[in-house]
Design an enzyme around this catalytic site. Structure first.
Site, short mmCIF file in Angstrom:
data_model
loop_
_atom_site.label_atom_id
_atom_site.label_comp_id
_atom_site.label_asym_id
_atom_site.label_seq_id
_atom_site.Cartn_x
_atom_site.Cartn_y
_atom_site.Cartn_z
N CYS A 113 -0.18 -10.43 0.32
CA CYS A 113 -0.08 -9.20 -1.22
C CYS A 113 1.92 -9.08 -0.40
O CYS A 113 2.95 -8.69 -0.96
CB CYS A 113 -0.19 -7.93 -1.19
SG CYS A 113 -1.82 -7.93 -2.36
N HIS A 254 5.30 -3.08 -5.00
CA HIS A 254 4.21 -3.78 -5.22
C HIS A 254 2.84 -3.70 -6.45
O HIS A 254 1.96 -2.42 -6.16
CB HIS A 254 2.93 -4.52 -4.09
CG HIS A 254 1.61 -5.44 -3.74
ND1 HIS A 254 1.75 -6.25 -4.56
CD2 HIS A 254 0.83 -5.20 -3.79
CE1 HIS A 254 0.68 -6.74 -5.22
NE2 HIS A 254 -0.29 -6.22 -4.38
N ASN A 284 -2.39 -7.45 -10.47
CA ASN A 284 -2.16 -7.49 -9.15
C ASN A 284 -1.58 -9.25 -8.84
O ASN A 284 -2.98 -9.73 -8.77
CB ASN A 284 -3.01 -6.70 -8.07
CG ASN A 284 -2.21 -7.07 -6.34
OD1 ASN A 284 -1.48 -7.57 -5.93
ND2 ASN A 284 -3.46 -6.82 -5.65
N1 ACO Z 1 -16.69 -1.69 -13.27
C1 ACO Z 1 -17.21 -0.40 -12.96
N2 ACO Z 1 -17.64 0.01 -12.14
C2 ACO Z 1 -16.73 -0.14 -10.77
C3 ACO Z 1 -16.00 -1.20 -11.31
C4 ACO Z 1 -15.83 -1.57 -12.17
N3 ACO Z 1 -14.71 -2.91 -12.45
N4 ACO Z 1 -15.68 -1.74 -9.92
C5 ACO Z 1 -16.42 -0.66 -8.57
N5 ACO Z 1 -16.94 0.50 -9.82
C6 ACO Z 1 -18.39 1.18 -8.75
C7 ACO Z 1 -18.39 1.16 -7.75
O1 ACO Z 1 -19.57 0.12 -7.87
C8 ACO Z 1 -18.67 2.28 -7.32
O2 ACO Z 1 -20.30 2.69 -7.75
P1 ACO Z 1 -21.20 3.48 -7.21
O3 ACO Z 1 -20.40 5.07 -7.30
O4 ACO Z 1 -21.85 3.85 -8.25
O5 ACO Z 1 -21.42 2.92 -5.57
C9 ACO Z 1 -17.40 3.35 -8.63
O6 ACO Z 1 -17.11 2.64 -9.65
C10 ACO Z 1 -16.72 3.90 -7.71
O7 ACO Z 1 -16.36 3.20 -6.85
P2 ACO Z 1 -15.27 2.89 -5.24
O8 ACO Z 1 -14.59 1.83 -4.88
O9 ACO Z 1 -15.43 4.34 -4.75
O10 ACO Z 1 -13.83 2.87 -6.74
P3 ACO Z 1 -12.06 3.39 -6.86
O11 ACO Z 1 -12.38 4.60 -7.03
O12 ACO Z 1 -11.58 4.00 -4.83
O13 ACO Z 1 -11.72 2.60 -7.05
C11 ACO Z 1 -10.10 1.11 -7.03
C12 ACO Z 1 -11.34 1.17 -6.62
C13 ACO Z 1 -9.97 -0.04 -8.37
C14 ACO Z 1 -10.78 -0.89 -6.90
C15 ACO Z 1 -9.63 1.69 -5.59
O14 ACO Z 1 -9.92 1.61 -4.58
C16 ACO Z 1 -8.12 0.78 -5.23
O15 ACO Z 1 -7.63 0.05 -6.56
N6 ACO Z 1 -7.77 0.46 -3.96
C17 ACO Z 1 -6.82 -0.51 -3.82
C18 ACO Z 1 -7.26 -1.20 -3.57
C19 ACO Z 1 -6.14 -3.33 -3.41
O16 ACO Z 1 -5.01 -3.05 -4.80
N7 ACO Z 1 -5.89 -3.70 -3.08
C20 ACO Z 1 -5.39 -4.64 -3.00
C21 ACO Z 1 -4.01 -3.81 -1.97
S1 ACO Z 1 -3.29 -5.29 -0.96
C22 ACO Z 1 -3.32 -6.36 -1.85
O17 ACO Z 1 -2.63 -6.54 -3.06
C23 ACO Z 1 -3.52 -7.61 -1.82
#
Ligand code: ACO
Length: 327
Positions: A113, A254, A284
């Protein structure tokens, strides 16, 4: 001193829109979850016959048109991408062919990214050294082909698109003031995409499955590091130029997640109106995210000559970086 100044911007976003409600139809997810956790409402998906080089070429054509520069005048094409349609030739070679930019040398940069920022930094140094006069810097991705559409943890986050800048030499105070790049490969396992062919750790071509080739991410770990490093690298750019946050017109981080953008704003002490946001509409788009955002802002008339803007990116590797631009 020669600086690279932005003379034109362009972007291309595929026509097909995939909303959160569309995702609800085949995935155990909800519009409410996605909007609350990420701010994303919809993303665009490339058509089956559209490849990364097609998106990149269209964005480039628009940027050239705005700059009033002909493709045959371009000396250098750099594309930030991790989703080129071939291992080789590079996406940049295909763009050079599509545009008929015959005198340009062309290559890709792989920094996930942060790819656009790394590509931009490369181009800026060619301008500064006097080796090139006009360049095209592009970020282009078809992320929809890297994710497992059965994995709700990742597929909801990404979209397809491309953005481009035309850079020209300038000896005034306008242009790209500085770029700042960083890497920490020890974090590689938090965000990566193995080769679909099964190359790489723990896999062999013999046992390759399609699933092996999908993007893998530990989202919450990525989130924490991203907020800190995106903020640190923004401050680094300001300090290097003896400038303060109050002088910034807008910043273009980003576009990964609205919560990351909000957290950066808080850490930097910037009000929400100083942080450009389009992640709600495009999700993204990896290395395409910053140039798409710049083009949107530019075409909306949000950027005027002499405005000070900051761009900062973070991605798999980990890679991260920033640039300060006097528009
Ligand atoms: N719909 C419903 N539930 C979901 C989804 C979804 N799409 N995705 C995950 N969940 C659930 C998980 O299974 C988990 O359930 P559980 O507690 O029963 O196990 C729960 O939601 C919480 O999951 P977390 O991963 O802890 O959720 P979080 O609040 O951290 O959000 C997210 C997840 C959105 C991915 C966040 O961590 C994030 O944005 N991280 C940064 C990722 C990113 O931006 N990466 C790219 C940056 S670098 C690049 O661009 C390559």
């Amino acid at each position: 001193m020669i600086r690279a100044r932005v003379a034109g911007t362009g972007s291309y976003i595929p026509e097909k829109v995939l909303t959160n409600l569309d995702l609800e139809k085949f995935l155990d997810t909800s519009d409410e979850w996605i909007v609350t956790r990420t701010g994303i409402r919809e993303r665009h998906i490339a058509a089956v016959d559209e490849n990364t080089s097609d998106l990149a070429s269209e964005a480039a054509r628009q940027a050239l048109q705005m700059a009033g520069v002909g493709a045959e005048e371009i000396d250098l094409i750099v594309v930030g991408t991790v989703t080129g349609e071939f291992n080789f030739p590079s996406t940049a070679c295909l763009v050079q062919k599509n545009l008929n930019a015959r005198r340009a040398f062309a290559f890709d940069v792989s920094a996930a990214c942060s790819g656009f920022l790394f590509a931009l930094s490369n181009a800026v140094n060619y301008h500064r050294s006097g080796a090139v006069k006009r360049s095209l810097v592009i970020g282009a991705e078809v992320m929809s082909r890297t994710v497992d559409w059965k994995d709700r943890n990742t597929c909801v986050l990404f979209g397809d698109g491309a953005g481009a800048l035309v850079l020209v030499n300038d000896e005034s105070e306008r242009g790209i003031l500085s770029t700042h790049l960083h890497t920490d490969g020890s974090f590689w396992e938090l965000l990566f995409q193995p080769r679909p062919s099964g190359w790489g750790p723990g896999a062999s071509a013999e046992h390759a499955t399609q699933e092996m080739g999908f993007l893998k991410m530990q989202g919450n770990e990525v989130f924490k590091v991203a907020v800190k490093l995106l903020s640190d690298v923004a401050l680094e750019a300001l300090a290097a130029n003896g400038l303060t946050r109050d002088e910034l017109k807008l910043i273009f981080p980003h576009q990964a997640n609205k919560r990351i953008l909000d957290a950066i704003g808080k850490r930097l002490g910037l009000s929400a109106d100083k942080i450009f946001v389009n992640v709600d509409r495009v999700a993204n788009t990896s290395s395409a995210s910053i140039p798409i955002a710049l083009d949107e802002a530019n075409r909306q008339g949000l950027l005027a000559p002499q405005d000070l803007i900051l761009i900062n990116a973070f991605g798999g590797g980990f890679t991260w970086g920033s640039a300060l631009i006097r528009w």
